[in-house]
Design a protein around this motif. Structure first.
Motif, PDB file in Angstrom:
ATOM      1  N   VAL A  17       0.850  -1.198   0.000  1.00 29.70           N
ATOM      2  CA  VAL A  17       0.000   0.000   0.000  1.00 29.70           C
ATOM      3  C   VAL A  17       0.884   1.245   0.000  1.00 29.70           C
ATOM      4  N   SER A  18       1.929   1.224   0.809  1.00 28.58           N
ATOM      5  CA  SER A  18       2.852   2.351   0.884  1.00 28.58           C
ATOM      6  C   SER A  18       3.561   2.580  -0.453  1.00 28.58           C
ATOM      7  N   ALA A  19       3.985   1.509  -1.100  1.00 24.02           N
ATOM      8  CA  ALA A  19       4.646   1.623  -2.409  1.00 24.02           C
ATOM      9  C   ALA A  19       3.705   2.236  -3.435  1.00 24.02           C
ATOM     10  N   MET A  23       4.371   5.843  -5.281  1.00 26.58           N
ATOM     11  CA  MET A  23       4.479   5.899  -6.734  1.00 26.58           C
ATOM     12  C   MET A  23       3.331   6.687  -7.362  1.00 26.58           C
ATOM     13  N   GLY A  24       2.388   7.130  -6.524  1.00 28.02           N
ATOM     14  CA  GLY A  24       1.273   7.919  -7.023  1.00 28.02           C
ATOM     15  C   GLY A  24       0.233   7.107  -7.772  1.00 28.02           C
ATOM     16  N   ARG A  65       8.079   1.768 -16.262  1.00 29.02           N
ATOM     17  CA  ARG A  65       8.177   1.529 -17.702  1.00 29.02           C
ATOM     18  C   ARG A  65       6.872   0.930 -18.231  1.00 29.02           C
ATOM     19  N   PHE A  66       6.337  -0.079 -17.519  1.00 29.84           N
ATOM     20  CA  PHE A  66       5.114  -0.726 -17.984  1.00 29.84           C
ATOM     21  C   PHE A  66       3.890   0.152 -17.807  1.00 29.84           C
ATOM     22  N   LEU A  67       3.768   0.794 -16.666  1.00 34.52           N
ATOM     23  CA  LEU A  67       2.574   1.606 -16.411  1.00 34.52           C
ATOM     24  C   LEU A  67       2.619   2.930 -17.157  1.00 34.52           C
TER      25      LEU A  67
END
Length: 186
Positions: A17-19, A23-24, A65-67
């Protein structure tokens, strides 16, 4: 199910959840669960992934890169997302795009109550959590540890985390065997 999670497995979920927040992102996906396993001391999963050469920094780069490909794909066909957003705000007023972030309406003009910072788990991430229980039962463990979360992630096999692991050259079948070998025996 969460009552069976070890403290470290709960830390992995909180780390995911924190990650996602850092990462927004608006969701918690398999990629965030992978980052949760790599954060700090993630127990057996952390150890197995580190031995396999998986590093959080590299995973974050792959996630971006993927998102980020959607924006790049639209740009490649001549669609500028920033120009589209500007036009929407010009037409409908400042903050018009913010309406997309609001929870759906429920009942008569009410919105469903969602806690501040709430990030829903994707269907694949939920599947990983479900599969972690199945993995624990198959190994005759009465708890769900980080090793079971990793086994669930590998077994799900189609999420972004599995793609990132495979793209780094890891054989998921071999990673599964290494994880099972690292499970504490009683």
């Amino acid at each position: 199910m969460f009552e069976r999670f070890t403290d470290r497995a709960r830390q992995v979920v909180r780390g995911a959840v924190s990650a996602s927040e850092q990462m927004g992102h608006r969701h918690v996906g398999t990629e965030h669960l992978l980052l949760g396993m790599l954060a700090g001391d993630g127990g057996v999963a952390h150890t197995v992934l580190n031995r396999a050469g998986v590093r959080a920094e590299e995973v974050k780069v792959q996630i971006e890169r993927f998102l980020g490909q959607d924006a790049e794909a639209l740009e490649a066909i001549g669609i500028d997302l920033e120009a589209v957003k500007a036009k929407i705000e010009e037409t409908f007023g400042p903050g018009a795009m913010d309406a997309l972030d609001r929870p759906p309406r429920r009942g008569w003009f009410r919105r469903r109550a969602v806690g501040e910072g709430h990030r829903p788990f994707t269907p694949r991430a939920k599947k990983v959590l479900e599969l972690s229980l199945r993995e624990a039962l198959a190994l005759k463990n009465n708890y769900i540890g980080t090793e079971h979360l990793l086994l669930g992630l590998i077994r799900e096999g189609k999420g972004l985390a599995a793609k990132i692991l495979a793209d780094t050259g890891l054989d998921l079948v071999e990673l599964r065997e290494q994880t099972i070998a690292a499970v504490p025996r009683k």
